[in-house]
Design a protein around this motif. Structure first.
Motif, PDB file in Angstrom:
ATOM      1  N   ALA A 290       0.826  -1.206   0.000  1.00 14.53           N
ATOM      2  CA  ALA A 290       0.000   0.000   0.000  1.00 14.53           C
ATOM      3  C   ALA A 290       0.861   1.259   0.000  1.00 14.53           C
ATOM      4  O   ALA A 290       0.571   2.231  -0.716  1.00 14.53           O
ATOM      5  N   VAL A 291       1.934   1.262   0.799  1.00 17.67           N
ATOM      6  CA  VAL A 291       2.814   2.439   0.840  1.00 17.67           C
ATOM      7  C   VAL A 291       3.524   2.612  -0.503  1.00 17.67           C
ATOM      8  O   VAL A 291       3.719   3.738  -0.976  1.00 17.67           O
ATOM      9  N   ALA A 292       3.893   1.503  -1.142  1.00 21.02           N
ATOM     10  CA  ALA A 292       4.507   1.588  -2.475  1.00 21.02           C
ATOM     11  C   ALA A 292       3.526   2.177  -3.489  1.00 21.02           C
ATOM     12  O   ALA A 292       3.899   3.019  -4.330  1.00 21.02           O
ATOM     13  N   ILE A 293       2.261   1.752  -3.428  1.00 19.76           N
ATOM     14  CA  ILE A 293       1.246   2.320  -4.327  1.00 19.76           C
ATOM     15  C   ILE A 293       1.061   3.809  -4.049  1.00 19.76           C
ATOM     16  O   ILE A 293       0.871   4.612  -4.974  1.00 19.76           O
ATOM     17  N   PHE A 294       1.129   4.188  -2.778  1.00 22.11           N
ATOM     18  CA  PHE A 294       1.070   5.603  -2.413  1.00 22.11           C
ATOM     19  C   PHE A 294       2.187   6.385  -3.123  1.00 22.11           C
ATOM     20  O   PHE A 294       1.964   7.474  -3.664  1.00 22.11           O
ATOM     21  N   GLY A 295       3.397   5.811  -3.121  1.00 19.96           N
ATOM     22  CA  GLY A 295       4.517   6.461  -3.797  1.00 19.96           C
ATOM     23  C   GLY A 295       4.313   6.552  -5.304  1.00 19.96           C
ATOM     24  O   GLY A 295       4.586   7.585  -5.920  1.00 19.96           O
ATOM     25  N   VAL A 316      -6.221   7.417  -5.559  1.00 22.05           N
ATOM     26  CA  VAL A 316      -5.509   6.162  -5.299  1.00 22.05           C
ATOM     27  C   VAL A 316      -4.594   6.312  -4.082  1.00 22.05           C
ATOM     28  O   VAL A 316      -4.485   5.389  -3.259  1.00 22.05           O
ATOM     29  N   THR A 317      -3.933   7.462  -3.938  1.00 19.47           N
ATOM     30  CA  THR A 317      -3.087   7.661  -2.752  1.00 19.47           C
ATOM     31  C   THR A 317      -3.921   7.620  -1.476  1.00 19.47           C
ATOM     32  O   THR A 317      -3.454   7.133  -0.436  1.00 19.47           O
ATOM     33  N   GLY A 318      -5.158   8.123  -1.547  1.00 20.51           N
ATOM     34  CA  GLY A 318      -6.041   8.045  -0.379  1.00 20.51           C
ATOM     35  C   GLY A 318      -6.402   6.611  -0.031  1.00 20.51           C
ATOM     36  O   GLY A 318      -6.443   6.238   1.140  1.00 20.51           O
ATOM     37  N   ILE A 319      -6.668   5.794  -1.060  1.00 21.68           N
ATOM     38  CA  ILE A 319      -6.954   4.377  -0.843  1.00 21.68           C
ATOM     39  C   ILE A 319      -5.761   3.694  -0.185  1.00 21.68           C
ATOM     40  O   ILE A 319      -5.896   2.987   0.829  1.00 21.68           O
ATOM     41  N   ALA A 320      -4.579   3.896  -0.770  1.00 22.40           N
ATOM     42  CA  ALA A 320      -3.373   3.237  -0.250  1.00 22.40           C
ATOM     43  C   ALA A 320      -3.059   3.696   1.166  1.00 22.40           C
ATOM     44  O   ALA A 320      -2.681   2.887   2.033  1.00 22.40           O
ATOM     45  N   ASP A 321      -3.217   4.982   1.423  1.00 24.64           N
ATOM     46  CA  ASP A 321      -2.910   5.507   2.747  1.00 24.64           C
ATOM     47  C   ASP A 321      -3.846   4.920   3.798  1.00 24.64           C
ATOM     48  O   ASP A 321      -3.415   4.574   4.911  1.00 24.64           O
ATOM     49  N   MET A 322      -5.129   4.771   3.463  1.00 27.96           N
ATOM     50  CA  MET A 322      -6.073   4.220   4.434  1.00 27.96           C
ATOM     51  C   MET A 322      -5.756   2.759   4.751  1.00 27.96           C
ATOM     52  O   MET A 322      -5.845   2.324   5.902  1.00 27.96           O
ATOM     53  N   THR A 383       9.693   7.735  -1.414  1.00 26.51           N
ATOM     54  CA  THR A 383       8.788   6.813  -0.720  1.00 26.51           C
ATOM     55  C   THR A 383       9.051   5.374  -1.139  1.00 26.51           C
ATOM     56  O   THR A 383       9.079   4.450  -0.304  1.00 26.51           O
ATOM     57  N   LEU A 384       9.258   5.147  -2.440  1.00 30.98           N
ATOM     58  CA  LEU A 384       9.558   3.793  -2.920  1.00 30.98           C
ATOM     59  C   LEU A 384      10.883   3.292  -2.360  1.00 30.98           C
ATOM     60  O   LEU A 384      11.016   2.108  -2.023  1.00 30.98           O
ATOM     61  N   VAL A 385      11.861   4.183  -2.251  1.00 28.38           N
ATOM     62  CA  VAL A 385      13.152   3.803  -1.669  1.00 28.38           C
ATOM     63  C   VAL A 385      12.973   3.418  -0.205  1.00 28.38           C
ATOM     64  O   VAL A 385      13.537   2.421   0.276  1.00 28.38           O
ATOM     65  N   VAL A 386      12.170   4.190   0.528  1.00 27.07           N
ATOM     66  CA  VAL A 386      11.915   3.884   1.940  1.00 27.07           C
ATOM     67  C   VAL A 386      11.269   2.511   2.084  1.00 27.07           C
ATOM     68  O   VAL A 386      11.646   1.713   2.955  1.00 27.07           O
ATOM     69  N   VAL A 387      10.303   2.189   1.222  1.00 24.39           N
ATOM     70  CA  VAL A 387       9.651   0.879   1.276  1.00 24.39           C
ATOM     71  C   VAL A 387      10.680  -0.238   1.099  1.00 24.39           C
ATOM     72  O   VAL A 387      10.695  -1.219   1.853  1.00 24.39           O
ATOM     73  N   ALA A 388      11.549  -0.087   0.097  1.00 18.07           N
ATOM     74  CA  ALA A 388      12.554  -1.126  -0.156  1.00 18.07           C
ATOM     75  C   ALA A 388      13.501  -1.290   1.035  1.00 18.07           C
ATOM     76  O   ALA A 388      13.819  -2.419   1.448  1.00 18.07           O
ATOM     77  N   VAL A 389      13.956  -0.176   1.589  1.00 17.71           N
ATOM     78  CA  VAL A 389      14.887  -0.229   2.720  1.00 17.71           C
ATOM     79  C   VAL A 389      14.215  -0.817   3.951  1.00 17.71           C
ATOM     80  O   VAL A 389      14.796  -1.655   4.667  1.00 17.71           O
ATOM     81  N   TRP A 390      12.970  -0.432   4.214  1.00 15.29           N
ATOM     82  CA  TRP A 390      12.270  -0.907   5.417  1.00 15.29           C
ATOM     83  C   TRP A 390      11.947  -2.396   5.314  1.00 15.29           C
ATOM     84  O   TRP A 390      11.949  -3.093   6.325  1.00 15.29           O
TER      85      TRP A 390
END
Length: 409
Positions: A290-295, A316-322, A383-390
């Motif tokens: 979901a966070v990746a889709i947000f990015g 779509v960012t609202g959907i992913a964030d929720m 944001t995508l980089v953060v997802v990969a690192v996390w």
């Protein structure tokens, strides 16, 4: 009654909690509109508008450790009722001073600071109270339904506040005071599903910092909270929407309102859907996805020159964030013992507030350096980089299968 058939709205503790949360959010959003408009009417200063936000956020930062300790030491529904009663009195001061024409810049800032202080105690306590309103297995659905009410208030509150402001700021303040008073009554009348575990040990540095220590040693909780912090910090485009509306998409104030409403609309529909279809497997991967889709949605918005495509991207960012919010909040609340929930929720609130406030600051600074489009584009990529690192840094969170259960080895 098991599963999604449990009648949440027929369950009196949750119904009162839901109503109190919705009315509180409605009042806060209307109040933000009224105070902002009135301050600008009085001073014509963008700096003073910024000061209003700063003085309301400062108490949350100043009182974080105290707030959490109070929420674990005293009855939470009583704390909420007292905070909202204080807000009624402060809004009453704004109402009276507006009606009698002795309102001024300094009074607005003082009242804003005191309202921010009440909210600093209210918001973490409200988060910590939620798990006590329903049986544990129904908490994810309850949080999704509570979030749907909040999103409704976020959409309707500012619009209603702006509409009523045309009749005068005192009209908005009167309705805000009434809604806050009703909210206080809802929380006061609650009879909780589970008994709150009250902490009675002496106040010490160890007990004050217990929430920080708990989060640091629970890697799944730390990963979920910090993921939200950095994703929102980098990926948020809200502060720059006026620039996109005027200079990129050229849609004017009406278009700006639609752009602001698009994420909330996506979040509202998603939260309603999640009340009937809670996530039961692979919750860690779903949250990261979901966070990746947000990015990705943020990147599409940055590159778009089509108003329709921009609306769709923000939706779509609202959907992913929720999706991310419901999983994260459920995980944090279910992983935390009741006698620690106040202190953990206080730290979580600071993470959320910091991500929103610092995110707006970061967007403004990078937009000044590179322009609005590059600022949002780089934020989405970040944001995508953060997802990969996390995902690599918190493998136990990535492997998490269910909410409220330890991850499989």
């Amino acid at each position: 009654m098991a599963g999604q058939d449990f009648p949440l709205f027929q369950h009196r503790p949750f119904l009162l909690f839901w109503l109190g949360r919705v009315f509180t959010s409605m009042a806060n959003n209307m109040l933000a509109v009224a105070i902002g408009w009135q301050m600008y009417d009085l001073t014509n200063s963008a700096m003073d508008l910024g000061l209003v936000g700063l003085v309301q956020f400062a108490p949350a930062l100043l009182f974080t450790l105290v707030v959490g300790h109070v929420a674990d030491r005293y009855e939470r529904r009583l704390i909420l009722s007292l905070c909202l009663t204080l807000q009624v009195l402060l809004v009453g001061v704004l109402l009276l001073s507006t009606h009698e024409h002795w309102i001024n810049r300094e009074l607005i800032l003082i009242c804003s600071f005191l309202i921010g202080t009440a909210k600093a105690f209210q918001l973490p306590t409200q988060q910590a109270l939620a798990p006590l309103t329903v049986p544990t297995q129904h908490l994810p659905r309850a949080l999704a339904l509570a979030s749907s009410g909040t999103q409704f208030a976020i959409i309707v509150g500012p619009a209603l506040g702006g509409l009523l402001y045309a009749l005068g700021a005192s009209v908005v303040y009167a309705l805000c005071a009434l809604l806050s008073l009703v909210s206080a009554g809802c929380f006061w009348l609650m009879r909780l599903e589970q008994q709150q575990t009250l902490r009675r040990e002496p106040v010490s540095l160890q007990s004050l910092f217990a929430g920080v220590q708990f989060i640091w040693h629970r890697k799944a909780v730390l990963g979920a909270i910090s993921l939200d912090l950095f994703a929102v910090l980098l990926g948020g485009a809200t502060a720059l929407l006026p620039i996109f509306a005027r200079d990129v998409l050229m849609v004017g104030p009406l278009g700006l309102g639609m752009l602001r409403g698009a994420p909330a609309a996506g979040a509202l529909l998603t939260s309603i859907w999640l009340t009937r279809h809670p996530f039961e497997r692979n919750v860690g991967k779903i949250m990261f996805g979901a966070v990746a889709i947000f990015g990705v949605g943020t990147i599409i918005f940055a590159l778009s020159h089509s108003f329709v495509l921009s609306l769709a991207a923000l939706f779509v960012t609202g959907i992913a964030d929720m999706i991310s919010v419901v999983i994260r909040q459920s995980l944090v609340q279910l992983e935390t013992p009741d006698d620690m929930r106040g202190r953990v929720s206080a730290v979580n609130s600071i993470f959320i507030g910091a991500s929103n406030q610092l995110g707006e600051f970061e967007s403004g600074v990078t937009a000044a350096w590179w322009g609005a489009v590059w600022s949002v584009l780089v934020g989405g990529i970040g944001t995508l980089v953060v997802v990969a690192v996390w995902m690599r840094s918190f493998p136990e969170l990535t492997r998490r299968q269910r909410l409220g259960q330890p991850p499989q080895p």
